[in-house]
Design a protein around this motif. Structure first.
Motif, PDB file in Angstrom:
ATOM      1  N   MET A 248       0.822  -1.109   0.107  1.00 30.54           N
ATOM      2  CA  MET A 248       0.037  -0.016   0.093  1.00 30.54           C
ATOM      3  C   MET A 248       0.754   1.244   0.086  1.00 30.54           C
ATOM      4  SD  MET A 248      -3.115   1.166   0.020  1.00 30.54           S
ATOM      5  CE  MET A 248      -3.916  -0.217   0.471  1.00 30.54           C
ATOM      6  N   HIS A 249       0.458   2.216  -0.893  1.00 34.40           N
ATOM      7  CA  HIS A 249       1.438   3.445  -0.983  1.00 34.40           C
ATOM      8  C   HIS A 249       0.660   4.460   0.031  1.00 34.40           C
ATOM      9  CE1 HIS A 249       3.542   7.170  -2.427  1.00 34.40           C
ATOM     10  NE2 HIS A 249       1.936   7.512  -2.783  1.00 34.40           N
ATOM     11  N   PHE A 250       1.548   5.340   0.765  1.00 37.11           N
ATOM     12  CA  PHE A 250       1.113   6.204   1.536  1.00 37.11           C
ATOM     13  C   PHE A 250       1.601   7.530   1.210  1.00 37.11           C
ATOM     14  CE2 PHE A 250      -1.250   3.939   4.595  1.00 37.11           C
ATOM     15  CZ  PHE A 250      -0.789   2.784   4.669  1.00 37.11           C
ATOM     16  N   TYR A 251       0.862   8.553   1.305  1.00 29.52           N
ATOM     17  CA  TYR A 251       1.412   9.925   0.988  1.00 29.52           C
ATOM     18  C   TYR A 251       1.343  10.541   2.408  1.00 29.52           C
ATOM     19  CZ  TYR A 251       1.618  15.000  -0.001  1.00 29.52           C
ATOM     20  OH  TYR A 251       1.786  16.235   0.116  1.00 29.52           O
ATOM     21  N   THR A 252       2.400  10.977   2.485  1.00 24.76           N
ATOM     22  CA  THR A 252       2.709  11.656   3.918  1.00 24.76           C
ATOM     23  C   THR A 252       3.031  13.034   3.698  1.00 24.76           C
ATOM     24  OG1 THR A 252       3.394   9.721   5.115  1.00 24.76           O
ATOM     25  CG2 THR A 252       3.731  11.836   6.314  1.00 24.76           C
TER      26      THR A 252
ATOM     27  N   GLN B 109      -8.140  14.882  -4.446  1.00 27.29           N
ATOM     28  CA  GLN B 109      -7.324  15.872  -5.048  1.00 27.29           C
ATOM     29  C   GLN B 109      -7.757  15.596  -6.528  1.00 27.29           C
ATOM     30  OE1 GLN B 109      -4.506  16.107  -7.356  1.00 27.29           O
ATOM     31  NE2 GLN B 109      -4.494  18.130  -6.519  1.00 27.29           N
ATOM     32  N   VAL B 110      -8.415  16.863  -6.952  1.00 30.00           N
ATOM     33  CA  VAL B 110      -8.929  16.981  -8.422  1.00 30.00           C
ATOM     34  C   VAL B 110      -8.134  17.747  -9.164  1.00 30.00           C
ATOM     35  CG1 VAL B 110     -11.112  17.347  -9.613  1.00 30.00           C
ATOM     36  CG2 VAL B 110     -11.081  16.876  -7.020  1.00 30.00           C
ATOM     37  N   GLN B 111      -7.684  16.969 -10.538  1.00 23.52           N
ATOM     38  CA  GLN B 111      -7.067  17.871 -11.456  1.00 23.52           C
ATOM     39  C   GLN B 111      -7.653  17.880 -12.829  1.00 23.52           C
ATOM     40  OE1 GLN B 111      -3.440  15.654 -12.029  1.00 23.52           O
ATOM     41  NE2 GLN B 111      -3.076  15.210  -9.738  1.00 23.52           N
ATOM     42  N   PHE B 112      -7.348  18.840 -13.646  1.00 23.34           N
ATOM     43  CA  PHE B 112      -7.825  19.271 -14.769  1.00 23.34           C
ATOM     44  C   PHE B 112      -6.894  18.851 -16.125  1.00 23.34           C
ATOM     45  CE2 PHE B 112     -10.341  23.009 -13.254  1.00 23.34           C
ATOM     46  CZ  PHE B 112     -11.814  22.530 -13.567  1.00 23.34           C
ATOM     47  N   TRP B 113      -7.744  18.579 -17.166  1.00 20.68           N
ATOM     48  CA  TRP B 113      -6.925  18.636 -18.561  1.00 20.68           C
ATOM     49  C   TRP B 113      -7.738  19.484 -19.441  1.00 20.68           C
ATOM     50  CZ3 TRP B 113      -2.005  17.527 -20.008  1.00 20.68           C
ATOM     51  CH2 TRP B 113      -1.827  17.507 -21.350  1.00 20.68           C
ATOM     52  N   ASP B 114      -7.340  20.730 -19.539  1.00 21.34           N
ATOM     53  CA  ASP B 114      -7.975  21.730 -20.138  1.00 21.34           C
ATOM     54  C   ASP B 114      -7.210  21.870 -21.358  1.00 21.34           C
ATOM     55  OD1 ASP B 114     -10.192  22.520 -18.537  1.00 21.34           O
ATOM     56  OD2 ASP B 114      -9.004  23.700 -17.611  1.00 21.34           O
ATOM     57  N   THR B 115      -8.226  21.877 -22.638  1.00 23.71           N
ATOM     58  CA  THR B 115      -7.574  21.913 -24.054  1.00 23.71           C
ATOM     59  C   THR B 115      -8.524  23.078 -24.753  1.00 23.71           C
ATOM     60  OG1 THR B 115      -8.885  20.317 -24.834  1.00 23.71           O
ATOM     61  CG2 THR B 115      -6.616  19.668 -24.093  1.00 23.71           C
ATOM     62  N   ASP B 116      -9.684  23.509 -24.401  1.00 22.27           N
ATOM     63  CA  ASP B 116     -10.450  24.601 -24.956  1.00 22.27           C
ATOM     64  C   ASP B 116     -11.006  25.467 -24.045  1.00 22.27           C
ATOM     65  OD1 ASP B 116     -11.560  25.939 -26.980  1.00 22.27           O
ATOM     66  OD2 ASP B 116     -13.168  24.327 -27.179  1.00 22.27           O
TER      67      ASP B 116
ATOM     68  N   PHE C 233      -0.717  17.514  -4.976  1.00 28.55           N
ATOM     69  CA  PHE C 233      -0.643  17.589  -6.388  1.00 28.55           C
ATOM     70  C   PHE C 233       0.589  17.107  -7.029  1.00 28.55           C
ATOM     71  CE2 PHE C 233       0.504  19.978 -10.285  1.00 28.55           C
ATOM     72  CZ  PHE C 233      -0.662  19.361 -11.253  1.00 28.55           C
ATOM     73  N   LYS C 234       1.553  17.576  -6.420  1.00 29.43           N
ATOM     74  CA  LYS C 234       3.395  17.302  -6.942  1.00 29.43           C
ATOM     75  C   LYS C 234       3.424  15.830  -6.603  1.00 29.43           C
ATOM     76  CE  LYS C 234       5.293  21.815  -5.754  1.00 29.43           C
ATOM     77  NZ  LYS C 234       6.326  22.557  -4.983  1.00 29.43           N
ATOM     78  N   SER C 235       2.631  15.198  -5.639  1.00 32.29           N
ATOM     79  CA  SER C 235       3.156  13.942  -5.428  1.00 32.29           C
ATOM     80  C   SER C 235       1.992  12.997  -6.407  1.00 32.29           C
ATOM     81  CB  SER C 235       2.326  13.299  -4.151  1.00 32.29           C
ATOM     82  OG  SER C 235       1.128  13.318  -3.847  1.00 32.29           O
ATOM     83  N   LEU C 236       1.137  13.530  -7.105  1.00 32.57           N
ATOM     84  CA  LEU C 236       0.190  12.708  -8.184  1.00 32.57           C
ATOM     85  C   LEU C 236       0.466  13.306  -9.506  1.00 32.57           C
ATOM     86  CD1 LEU C 236      -2.970  12.799  -5.891  1.00 32.57           C
ATOM     87  CD2 LEU C 236      -1.421  10.707  -6.474  1.00 32.57           C
ATOM     88  N   ASP C 237       1.725  12.892 -10.129  1.00 28.95           N
ATOM     89  CA  ASP C 237       1.917  13.507 -11.520  1.00 28.95           C
ATOM     90  C   ASP C 237       1.380  12.602 -12.653  1.00 28.95           C
ATOM     91  OD1 ASP C 237       3.274  14.153 -13.804  1.00 28.95           O
ATOM     92  OD2 ASP C 237       5.242  14.174 -13.115  1.00 28.95           O
TER      93      ASP C 237
ATOM     94  N   GLY D  75      -3.451   3.906 -11.210  1.00 29.60           N
ATOM     95  CA  GLY D  75      -3.447   3.007 -10.168  1.00 29.60           C
ATOM     96  C   GLY D  75      -1.881   2.797  -9.509  1.00 29.60           C
ATOM     97  N   ASP D  76      -1.061   2.799 -10.351  1.00 32.08           N
ATOM     98  CA  ASP D  76       0.299   2.959 -10.209  1.00 32.08           C
ATOM     99  C   ASP D  76       1.028   4.011  -9.367  1.00 32.08           C
ATOM    100  OD1 ASP D  76       0.631   0.481 -11.584  1.00 32.08           O
ATOM    101  OD2 ASP D  76       1.637   1.448 -13.282  1.00 32.08           O
ATOM    102  N   ILE D  77       0.267   5.092  -9.223  1.00 31.30           N
ATOM    103  CA  ILE D  77       0.647   6.155  -8.396  1.00 31.30           C
ATOM    104  C   ILE D  77      -0.571   6.223  -7.213  1.00 31.30           C
ATOM    105  CG2 ILE D  77       2.034   7.128 -10.291  1.00 31.30           C
ATOM    106  CD1 ILE D  77       0.112   9.300 -10.313  1.00 31.30           C
ATOM    107  N   HIS D  78      -1.450   5.554  -7.227  1.00 36.82           N
ATOM    108  CA  HIS D  78      -2.208   5.811  -6.356  1.00 36.82           C
ATOM    109  C   HIS D  78      -2.731   4.405  -5.558  1.00 36.82           C
ATOM    110  CE1 HIS D  78      -5.643   7.975  -4.482  1.00 36.82           C
ATOM    111  NE2 HIS D  78      -6.654   7.205  -4.896  1.00 36.82           N
ATOM    112  N   GLY D  79      -1.818   3.662  -5.103  1.00 36.25           N
ATOM    113  CA  GLY D  79      -1.923   2.573  -4.301  1.00 36.25           C
ATOM    114  C   GLY D  79      -2.668   1.450  -4.961  1.00 36.25           C
ATOM    115  N   GLY D  80      -2.737   1.570  -6.203  1.00 39.61           N
ATOM    116  CA  GLY D  80      -3.712   0.272  -7.029  1.00 39.61           C
ATOM    117  C   GLY D  80      -5.113   0.644  -7.023  1.00 39.61           C
ATOM    118  N   TYR D  81      -5.638   1.681  -6.313  1.00 40.50           N
ATOM    119  CA  TYR D  81      -6.987   1.877  -6.606  1.00 40.50           C
ATOM    120  C   TYR D  81      -7.304   2.684  -7.851  1.00 40.50           C
ATOM    121  CZ  TYR D  81      -7.198   1.117  -1.708  1.00 40.50           C
ATOM    122  OH  TYR D  81      -7.357   0.471  -0.368  1.00 40.50           O
TER     123      TYR D  81
END
Length: 278
Positions: free
Chosen positions: A1-5, A58-65, A171-175, A203-209
């Protein structure tokens, strides 16, 4: 399990600032910390237990327009406290609403944080300062563990700076861009991808979830990483969690378009405001 501290960021205030030295949130005892959304009895210390918003997104955008932010990075939408059943509250404390986040961060000596936000935390339809104020007023005021009563030697708006610092650190921990790229999922105006491919890569950067991936028709524009937290929302330990809402993207044929630098001057009709999920 991955933990972000997250690491606490102690800010040395400028000499001209009369607020005084940074004191911070009251330290939570490890023996009293309970993972949010996992308590079996009522928590005794709500400064060390996120409730009722025990699920933090933690919510992220991919804005293109228009295209927003660097072409090789997703951008920040915010950090949202949800109830543990997928519902949520908003605008929880009008007495702590702010209108000028930029000045607050400058007065707290958080210039590096502000510079980062000016690149990676942008709106597609209003000024950055208006967007940041919306995120704090609508969502930040609903995080109970950063209430002023949870601070030692609290000064005005201290929790506002802590909130924005924590959102950026998370956000920096979730590239997202790199995680997708490493899996062969790169922006393209021709290629399409499957939802399974996105979920496997993230899932590779979010504990498999899995995450909640949102699309306008078949075009991805946003995603949500879910966490439960030990302790408060600034100094606590973030544990990846399963999403409480479904993705709106199709199972295949998902478009992940390039950001077009020529479209930055356009104004989009889509608001940054939170969408009700299906």
């Amino acid at each position: 399990m991955h933990f972000y501290t997250p690491k606490s960021v102690l800010v040395a205030l400028a000499a001209v600032n009369t607020i005084g030295a940074y004191a911070g949130l009251t330290t939570c005892s490890s023996s009293s910390e309970v993972l949010s959304c996992h308590n079996t009895t009522e928590a005794s210390d709500l400064c060390c237990f996120n409730y009722p918003g025990g699920s933090l997104l933690q919510v992220q955008f991919w804005d293109t327009d228009p295209s927003i932010g660097p072409s090789d990075s997703w951008t920040i939408h915010g950090l949202w406290p949800d109830y543990c059943d997928g519902d949520y509250g908003e605008d929880c404390d009008s007495s702590r609403e702010v209108s000028d986040v930029e000045t607050i961060l400058k007065n707290q000596g958080r210039t590096e944080l502000l510079e980062y936000m000016e690149t990676y935390w942008l709106s597609d339809d209003e000024s950055s300062n208006e967007f940041w104020a919306h995120e704090w007023n609508t969502h930040g005021t609903c995080i109970n563990t950063i209430d002023p009563s949870c601070y030692t030697d609290y000064y005005e708006n201290e929790e506002v700076g802590d909130f924005f610092q924590e959102v950026v650190d998370l956000f920096k921990s979730l590239d997202t861009y790199t995680a997708l790229s490493d899996a062969g999922i790169t922006p393209s105006n021709d290629k399409t991808y499957t939802l399974k491919e996105f979920q496997s890569a993230l899932g590779d950067i979010h504990g498999g979830y899995e995450v909640t991936l949102l699309c306008d028709d078949d075009t991805v524009y946003e995603l949500e990483y879910y966490f439960n937290v030990y302790g408060n929302a600034v100094d606590g330990t973030y544990e990846p969690a399963a999403p409480l809402s479904d993705s709106s993207c199709p199972s295949s044929g998902i478009k992940y378009p390039l950001k077009d630098s020529s479209s930055k001057s356009k104004r989009a009709t889509r608001s940054h405001s939170r969408r009700r999920r299906q």
